[in-house]
Design a protein around this motif. Sequence first.
Motif, PDB file in Angstrom:
ATOM      1  N   THR A   1       0.578   1.631  -6.612  1.00  0.00           N
ATOM      2  CA  THR A   1       0.842   0.376  -5.652  1.00  0.00           C
ATOM      3  C   THR A   1      -0.073  -0.770  -5.920  1.00  0.00           C
ATOM      4  O   THR A   1      -1.020  -0.868  -6.679  1.00  0.00           O
ATOM      5  N   PRO A   2       0.551  -1.984  -5.623  1.00  0.00           N
ATOM      6  CA  PRO A   2      -0.160  -3.113  -5.799  1.00  0.00           C
ATOM      7  C   PRO A   2      -1.541  -3.183  -5.321  1.00  0.00           C
ATOM      8  O   PRO A   2      -2.457  -3.635  -5.652  1.00  0.00           O
TER       9      PRO A   2
ATOM     10  N   MET B   1      -0.624  -7.255   2.807  1.00  0.00           N
ATOM     11  CA  MET B   1       0.152  -5.923   2.861  1.00  0.00           C
ATOM     12  C   MET B   1       1.635  -6.162   2.690  1.00  0.00           C
ATOM     13  O   MET B   1       2.343  -5.191   2.458  1.00  0.00           O
ATOM     14  N   ASN B   2       2.012  -7.384   2.947  1.00  0.00           N
ATOM     15  CA  ASN B   2       3.578  -7.885   2.546  1.00  0.00           C
ATOM     16  C   ASN B   2       4.246  -7.165   3.739  1.00  0.00           C
ATOM     17  O   ASN B   2       5.443  -6.707   3.624  1.00  0.00           O
TER      18      ASN B   2
ATOM     19  N   TYR C   1       0.807  -1.097  -0.027  1.00  0.00           N
ATOM     20  CA  TYR C   1       0.056  -0.019  -0.223  1.00  0.00           C
ATOM     21  C   TYR C   1       0.735   1.192  -0.038  1.00  0.00           C
ATOM     22  O   TYR C   1       0.128   2.427   0.101  1.00  0.00           O
ATOM     23  N   CYS C   2       2.158   1.082   0.175  1.00  0.00           N
ATOM     24  CA  CYS C   2       2.859   2.221   0.359  1.00  0.00           C
ATOM     25  C   CYS C   2       4.032   2.814  -0.791  1.00  0.00           C
ATOM     26  O   CYS C   2       4.172   2.015  -1.575  1.00  0.00           O
TER      27      CYS C   2
ATOM     28  N   CYS D   1      -7.818   0.817   8.589  1.00  0.00           N
ATOM     29  CA  CYS D   1      -8.761   0.155   8.482  1.00  0.00           C
ATOM     30  C   CYS D   1      -9.229  -0.012   7.216  1.00  0.00           C
ATOM     31  O   CYS D   1      -9.298   1.028   6.215  1.00  0.00           O
ATOM     32  N   GLY D   2      -9.925  -1.036   6.987  1.00  0.00           N
ATOM     33  CA  GLY D   2     -10.508  -1.284   5.679  1.00  0.00           C
ATOM     34  C   GLY D   2      -9.458  -1.756   4.449  1.00  0.00           C
ATOM     35  O   GLY D   2      -9.684  -1.343   3.059  1.00  0.00           O
ATOM     36  N   PHE D   3      -8.263  -2.288   4.695  1.00  0.00           N
ATOM     37  CA  PHE D   3      -7.427  -2.895   3.546  1.00  0.00           C
ATOM     38  C   PHE D   3      -8.291  -3.605   2.828  1.00  0.00           C
ATOM     39  O   PHE D   3      -8.865  -4.555   3.257  1.00  0.00           O
ATOM     40  N   PRO D   4      -7.747  -3.437   1.619  1.00  0.00           N
ATOM     41  CA  PRO D   4      -8.677  -4.889   0.769  1.00  0.00           C
ATOM     42  C   PRO D   4      -8.587  -6.195   1.012  1.00  0.00           C
ATOM     43  O   PRO D   4      -7.362  -6.682   1.462  1.00  0.00           O
ATOM     44  N   GLY D   5      -9.890  -6.696   1.114  1.00  0.00           N
ATOM     45  CA  GLY D   5      -9.848  -8.326   1.525  1.00  0.00           C
ATOM     46  C   GLY D   5     -10.290  -8.337   3.082  1.00  0.00           C
ATOM     47  O   GLY D   5     -10.253  -9.340   3.549  1.00  0.00           O
TER      48      GLY D   5
END
Length: 344
Positions: A277-278, A210-211, A95-96, A241-245
């Motif tokens: 970002t991925p 998030m790796n 995400y970064c 909060c609410g990261f994909p998946g």
Amino acid sequence: MDTIISKGRSAKKPLVVAGCVPQGSRNLKELEGVSIVGVQQIDRVVEVVEETLKGHEVRLLTRKTLPALDLPKVRKNKLVEILPINVGCLGACTYCKTKHARGHLGSYTVDSLVGRVKNVIADGVREIWLSSEDTGAYGRDIGVNLPILLNAIVAELPLNGSTMLRIGMTNPPYILEHLKEIADVLCHPCVYSFLHVPVQSGSDSILSAMNREYTVGEFRKVVDTLMELVPGMQIATDVICGFPGETDEDFARTVELIKDYKLAQVHISQFYPRPGTPAARMKKVPSNMVKQRSRELTAVFESFTPYTGMEGKVERIWITDIASDGVHLVRMVESVLWITAIRV
């Protein structure tokens, strides 16, 4: 940034933009027609400003060696020195944008940092804040590590305790092998018993997406060890909060983690897809659900009373700044990094 650039354009002012955003996203339409200074070229800002004032558009983004530590500066607070110990990072969080902007890890040498510490103490600085995208990763590119640096800096702090050291943010993977050594430094009377260790999620599956390169169990080991070994230890953390998946179960694990530790500082943010970002290509959690989770976690955090039991205790404090209202002072307590306000 866009608002400030728009104001500059409206006022017909020459513009120079610096920082992570132009370095990592140089093709933004908002940056068309303005000069740019990259994050590792800040020592050439005078040259860029002079050329911009002549009507030239300058884009200085090519990386080179690290900027010198002794560049001329005017401190916003004459009592505080913000000292970068390294730039870039070893991580690749999905995400970064930090890696896009600041690149791979680049550490300053121990000798150069210790020399800077000596100089700023002679200047009358009373707090030194070690700054980094990831303090714990310090030195891995030059064959040293964070405990070596910290012990070298602590050895230079005045014996009368007049200058305090604050250690910057560190991700869990890079301090796991040094927990005992770091705890020893945090016990020093001239070092704040405080560390910022982002967890981001209480779910291992989300941390994997998030790796982040650690598990919830490893984060707990960091917190448990430091709290056991360092009297008055305070730890701050970050949560997205609410990261994909992220499922309801994933979020419930995050809430459980935060409730378990009742940390005095929790920085809560809602997932935002950074272009390029991925994570920006991952299936998103509905925005109303993200907002709801953020509100719920905020309510949990605000229910804590982390300073209960301190009544009647006498602490050594630093008066470090005047609050923006001009009436209150900002203080930090020796045993915790505790920013508060007291009336002048």
